[in-house]
Write a protein that holds these residues in place. Structure first.
Motif, short mmCIF file in Angstrom:
data_model
loop_
_atom_site.label_atom_id
_atom_site.label_comp_id
_atom_site.label_asym_id
_atom_site.label_seq_id
_atom_site.Cartn_x
_atom_site.Cartn_y
_atom_site.Cartn_z
N GLY A 1 46.59 11.85 -14.54
CA GLY A 1 48.02 12.12 -14.46
C GLY A 1 48.51 11.77 -13.07
O GLY A 1 48.30 10.66 -12.58
N ARG A 2 49.13 12.72 -12.40
CA ARG A 2 49.65 12.49 -11.05
C ARG A 2 48.70 12.97 -9.96
O ARG A 2 49.03 12.91 -8.78
N SER A 3 47.51 13.46 -10.32
CA SER A 3 46.57 14.01 -9.35
C SER A 3 45.43 13.04 -9.06
O SER A 3 44.98 12.32 -9.95
N ASN B 1 47.72 5.55 -2.15
CA ASN B 1 48.99 4.86 -2.36
C ASN B 1 48.80 3.42 -2.81
O ASN B 1 49.77 2.72 -3.10
N VAL C 1 52.42 3.74 -6.24
CA VAL C 1 53.20 4.96 -6.46
C VAL C 1 52.90 5.89 -5.29
O VAL C 1 51.74 6.15 -4.99
N SER D 1 58.04 5.12 -4.60
CA SER D 1 57.03 4.08 -4.41
C SER D 1 57.24 3.38 -3.09
O SER D 1 58.33 2.93 -2.77
N ARG E 1 48.77 14.13 -4.81
CA ARG E 1 49.72 14.27 -5.91
C ARG E 1 50.70 13.11 -5.81
O ARG E 1 51.30 12.89 -4.77
N GLN E 2 50.81 12.34 -6.89
CA GLN E 2 51.77 11.24 -6.90
C GLN E 2 53.19 11.78 -6.99
O GLN E 2 53.44 12.81 -7.62
N VAL E 3 54.10 11.08 -6.32
CA VAL E 3 55.52 11.44 -6.31
C VAL E 3 56.29 10.24 -6.86
O VAL E 3 56.74 9.38 -6.10
N PRO E 4 56.41 10.14 -8.20
CA PRO E 4 57.09 9.00 -8.80
C PRO E 4 58.51 8.87 -8.26
O PRO E 4 59.17 9.84 -7.94
N ALA F 1 51.91 8.76 -3.05
CA ALA F 1 51.06 9.92 -3.24
C ALA F 1 50.97 10.66 -1.91
O ALA F 1 50.84 10.04 -0.85
#
Length: 149
Positions: A112-114, A76, A80, A143, A137-140, A82
């Motif tokens: 990417g988001r990983s 994190n 963003v 934040s 995994r990011q969770v846009p 995660a």
């Protein structure tokens, strides 16, 4: 209103401060996150009596929580949110009541988001207690820096 973070180091620090405020699980387990920089985090924990299992060693669930906490702060640190998408842990040596442990999380890859993170848990003498590899995994839009005032 507080000024937003201006660089990666400041963003990592601010994100950690906000996470710490809401991280009741780690706090209850006695985990103290002592350093966070972009893609890295270090935490400490002293094994308490209630964390010891019937074999007289630290319960693996607490070691997993400890390593997972270090990964959470490292993943994190970019500002963003995660979340863990999976993890594995290898218990290599027992930790006992009173042992002071350190967990060092390092970002190995981000695409990417990983994200992929390695966490090494050590006893005070440097002995490796556990090795943890986690995926995030990011969770846009969630934040930690913008989610709370």
């Amino acid at each position: 209103m507080e000024n937003p973070p201006t660089g990666p180091e400041q963003l990592a620090t601010r994100t950690a401060e906000i996470m710490r405020d809401g991280d009741r699980a780690s706090r209850a387990a006695g985990v103290d996150v002592v350093a966070v920089t972009p893609g890295r985090a270090t935490a400490t924990m002293t094994v308490r009596p209630e964390q010891v299992n019937g074999h007289g060693v630290c319960h693996g669930g607490y070691l997993f929580l400890f390593a997972d906490t270090a990964m959470a702060y490292a993943s994190n640190s970019h500002g963003v949110s995660a979340l863990a998408s999976g993890a594995d842990i290898a218990f290599l040596r027992p930790a006992r009541e009173g042992d002071v442990l350190t967990a060092e999380a390092v970002e190995r890859a981000a695409s990417g988001r990983s994200g992929l993170y390695d966490v090494t848990v050590r006893a005070a003498d440097g002995t490796v207690v556990a090795e943890f590899r986690g995926r995030t995994r990011q969770v846009p839009g969630l934040s930690p820096v913008t989610a709370r005032p």
